[in-house]
Design a protein around this motif. Structure first.
Motif, short mmCIF file in Angstrom:
data_model
loop_
_atom_site.label_atom_id
_atom_site.label_comp_id
_atom_site.label_asym_id
_atom_site.label_seq_id
_atom_site.Cartn_x
_atom_site.Cartn_y
_atom_site.Cartn_z
N PRO A 33 0.84 -1.21 0.00
CA PRO A 33 0.00 0.00 0.00
C PRO A 33 0.87 1.26 0.00
CG PRO A 33 -0.81 -1.59 1.61
CD PRO A 33 0.50 -2.12 1.12
N ARG A 34 0.42 2.26 -0.74
CA ARG A 34 1.07 3.57 -0.86
C ARG A 34 2.40 3.50 -1.62
NH1 ARG A 34 -0.50 2.95 4.18
NH2 ARG A 34 1.62 2.80 4.99
N ALA A 35 2.62 2.42 -2.36
CA ALA A 35 3.83 2.33 -3.19
C ALA A 35 3.81 3.42 -4.26
CB ALA A 35 3.95 0.96 -3.83
N CYS A 36 4.99 3.96 -4.54
CA CYS A 36 5.11 5.17 -5.36
C CYS A 36 5.99 4.95 -6.58
CB CYS A 36 5.69 6.29 -4.51
SG CYS A 36 5.91 7.86 -5.38
N ASP A 37 5.52 5.40 -7.72
CA ASP A 37 6.35 5.58 -8.91
C ASP A 37 6.93 6.98 -8.81
OD1 ASP A 37 7.40 6.12 -11.42
OD2 ASP A 37 5.71 5.25 -12.53
N ALA A 38 8.20 7.08 -8.42
CA ALA A 38 8.79 8.38 -8.08
C ALA A 38 9.45 9.08 -9.26
CB ALA A 38 9.79 8.21 -6.94
N HIS A 39 9.24 8.59 -10.48
CA HIS A 39 9.74 9.32 -11.65
C HIS A 39 8.90 8.92 -12.86
CE1 HIS A 39 12.93 11.64 -13.77
NE2 HIS A 39 12.39 10.99 -14.80
N CYS A 40 7.98 9.81 -13.22
CA CYS A 40 7.15 9.59 -14.41
C CYS A 40 6.77 10.96 -14.96
CB CYS A 40 5.92 8.75 -14.08
SG CYS A 40 5.02 9.33 -12.62
N HIS A 41 6.16 10.96 -16.12
CA HIS A 41 5.83 12.22 -16.80
C HIS A 41 4.41 12.16 -17.35
CE1 HIS A 41 10.22 12.72 -16.88
NE2 HIS A 41 10.29 11.54 -17.47
N VAL A 42 3.86 13.32 -17.67
CA VAL A 42 2.66 13.40 -18.49
C VAL A 42 2.97 14.31 -19.67
CG1 VAL A 42 0.88 12.82 -16.81
CG2 VAL A 42 1.76 15.16 -16.90
N PHE A 43 2.52 13.88 -20.85
CA PHE A 43 2.72 14.64 -22.09
C PHE A 43 1.36 14.98 -22.68
CE2 PHE A 43 6.80 11.97 -22.69
CZ PHE A 43 7.50 12.81 -21.86
N GLY A 44 1.02 16.27 -22.64
CA GLY A 44 -0.23 16.69 -23.24
C GLY A 44 -1.43 16.29 -22.40
N PRO A 45 -2.60 16.09 -23.07
CA PRO A 45 -2.78 16.14 -24.52
C PRO A 45 -2.49 17.53 -25.09
CG PRO A 45 -4.90 16.06 -23.40
CD PRO A 45 -3.87 15.83 -22.35
N TRP A 218 20.42 11.95 -2.91
CA TRP A 218 19.50 10.86 -3.20
C TRP A 218 19.76 10.39 -4.63
CZ3 TRP A 218 14.64 9.87 -0.29
CH2 TRP A 218 14.58 10.58 0.91
N VAL A 219 19.40 9.16 -4.94
CA VAL A 219 19.58 8.62 -6.29
C VAL A 219 18.34 7.84 -6.69
CG1 VAL A 219 20.92 7.07 -7.77
CG2 VAL A 219 22.10 8.50 -6.09
N LYS A 220 17.93 7.99 -7.94
CA LYS A 220 16.84 7.18 -8.49
C LYS A 220 17.42 5.95 -9.19
CE LYS A 220 13.83 11.14 -9.24
NZ LYS A 220 13.37 12.09 -10.27
N ILE A 221 17.02 4.78 -8.73
CA ILE A 221 17.44 3.53 -9.38
C ILE A 221 16.43 3.22 -10.48
CG2 ILE A 221 18.81 2.62 -7.47
CD1 ILE A 221 16.32 0.98 -6.65
N SER A 222 16.36 4.11 -11.43
CA SER A 222 15.39 4.05 -12.53
C SER A 222 16.12 3.92 -13.86
CB SER A 222 14.53 5.32 -12.52
OG SER A 222 15.34 6.48 -12.45
N ARG A 252 17.84 6.68 1.05
CA ARG A 252 17.91 7.80 0.10
C ARG A 252 17.92 7.30 -1.34
NH1 ARG A 252 22.75 9.80 0.93
NH2 ARG A 252 23.29 8.70 2.84
N VAL A 253 17.15 6.27 -1.58
CA VAL A 253 17.01 5.70 -2.92
C VAL A 253 15.54 5.73 -3.30
CG1 VAL A 253 17.19 3.57 -4.28
CG2 VAL A 253 19.06 4.24 -2.77
N LEU A 254 15.27 6.14 -4.53
CA LEU A 254 13.92 6.18 -5.08
C LEU A 254 13.86 5.32 -6.34
CD1 LEU A 254 13.43 10.06 -4.93
CD2 LEU A 254 12.44 8.41 -3.31
N TRP A 255 12.66 4.89 -6.70
CA TRP A 255 12.47 4.11 -7.92
C TRP A 255 11.33 4.70 -8.72
CZ3 TRP A 255 8.00 1.77 -9.55
CH2 TRP A 255 8.09 0.99 -10.72
N GLY A 256 11.45 4.63 -10.05
CA GLY A 256 10.36 5.07 -10.91
C GLY A 256 10.40 4.38 -12.26
#
Length: 302
Positions: A33-45, A218-222, A252-256
């Motif tokens: 529960p509450r798991a996070c995608d810590a690196h994503c984008h939205v494009f548009g529309p 911090w570092v993203k392991i993405s 201090r590690v994030l994932w996305g």
């Protein structure tokens, strides 16, 4: 909200592919529960949120409704939307996506000198907690450092953090910049180190030393799909890099996912990317720290 983007005129620039139509369901573990995608984008529309005329690539529309379907398939509930260069400093699409999340989403903006204190206050009220700078060559290269520091110090007053996107070969050149950072900073995508060069390569060793010695780092392991040999799965050669970073600083590690994966030719399967977290962190408690506790600490989801 401030923006330097003039009306959209669809210049003749490079068009990039969109994500897969549908992600597979993960099989290695069930996201907590509450798991996070810590690196994503939205494009548009684009009809509603035009792309920047100064962009270096044009993505197909990949809006928040498309993202909701990906999250449902992966079993994730939180996300951090990171402003991408194709929208420039107009953060409207990102802010709209955050608002649609009703407290489950946060954001990292791109700003410029035109932004007023009121603009920054508005972003803060919309759960923006950082700003991003691209230093990578294919996105225009390093920013003007005088402007960089001006903006860093402005957002430091709001206790935001700084997200930094480097090419691996350039990472070592910015040690003095990182040393002088007044707030926490996040290195995107493991500093884009090529997995084929192994964990002993100088850029990765600098990154490992940095996260070990500097509690602001911090570092993203993405983006295993960008680092791996051949740029397609399996991603076994990336696992030692992520494990080393987790061992050095598990808090201090994030994932996305990096959805919708701009500037890739071969699109990854987001379910496979989430499954990869089980290889990065076989221990469930550590995995939950990466997916839940760490993003909560940095973004304070409401």
């Amino acid at each position: 909200m401030a923006t330097l983007n003039p009306p959209h005129d669809f210049p003749l620039d490079r068009t990039v592919p969109g994500p897969r139509p549908e992600a597979s369901s993960p099989t290695a573990f069930t996201a907590p529960p509450r798991a996070c995608d810590a690196h994503c984008h939205v494009f548009g529309p684009a009809e509603r949120f035009p792309f920047s005329p100064a962009r270096t690539y044009t993505p197909p529309d990949s809006g928040v409704d498309d993202f909701f379907r990906v999250q449902d398939r992966l079993g994730l509930s939180r996300a951090v939307f990171v402003q991408a260069s194709c929208h420039g400093s107009d953060n409207s699409a990102m802010v709209d996506a955050i608002q649609r999340g009703e407290g489950r989403f946060a954001g990292v903006a791109m700003i410029d000198q035109s932004f007023t204190d009121a603009d920054l206050d508005e972003l803060h009220a919309n759960q923006v907690r950082g700003i991003r700078f691209n230093f990578v060559a294919h996105l225009g290269g390093a920013p003007d450092l005088d402007v960089f520091w001006e903006l860093v110090h402005r957002v430091a007053k709001r206790h935001w953090h700084i997200v930094l996107h480097f090419d691996a070969k350039d990472f070592g050149e910015y040690a003095a910049v990182l040393d002088a950072m007044p707030v926490p900073y996040v290195i995107d995508h493991m500093a884009r180190v090529p997995a084929t060069d192994g964990v002993e390569q100088a850029p990765f060793q600098r990154l490992l030393e940095r996260i070990t010695s500097d509690e602001r780092c911090w570092v993203k392991i993405s983006c295993a799909e960008r680092l791996t040999d051949g740029k397609v799965s399996p991603f076994d050669d990336v696992v030692p890099f992520a494990r080393a970073l987790i061992e050095a600083a598990p808090d201090r590690v994030l994932w996305g996912t990096d959805w919708p994966h701009p500037n890739l030719e071969a699109m990854p399967d987001e379910g496979e990317l989430l499954d990869l977290v089980a290889a990065y962190a076989p221990d469930e408690a550590v995995r939950n720290r990466i997916l839940v506790n760490n993003p909560q600490d940095l973004y304070t989801f409401s």
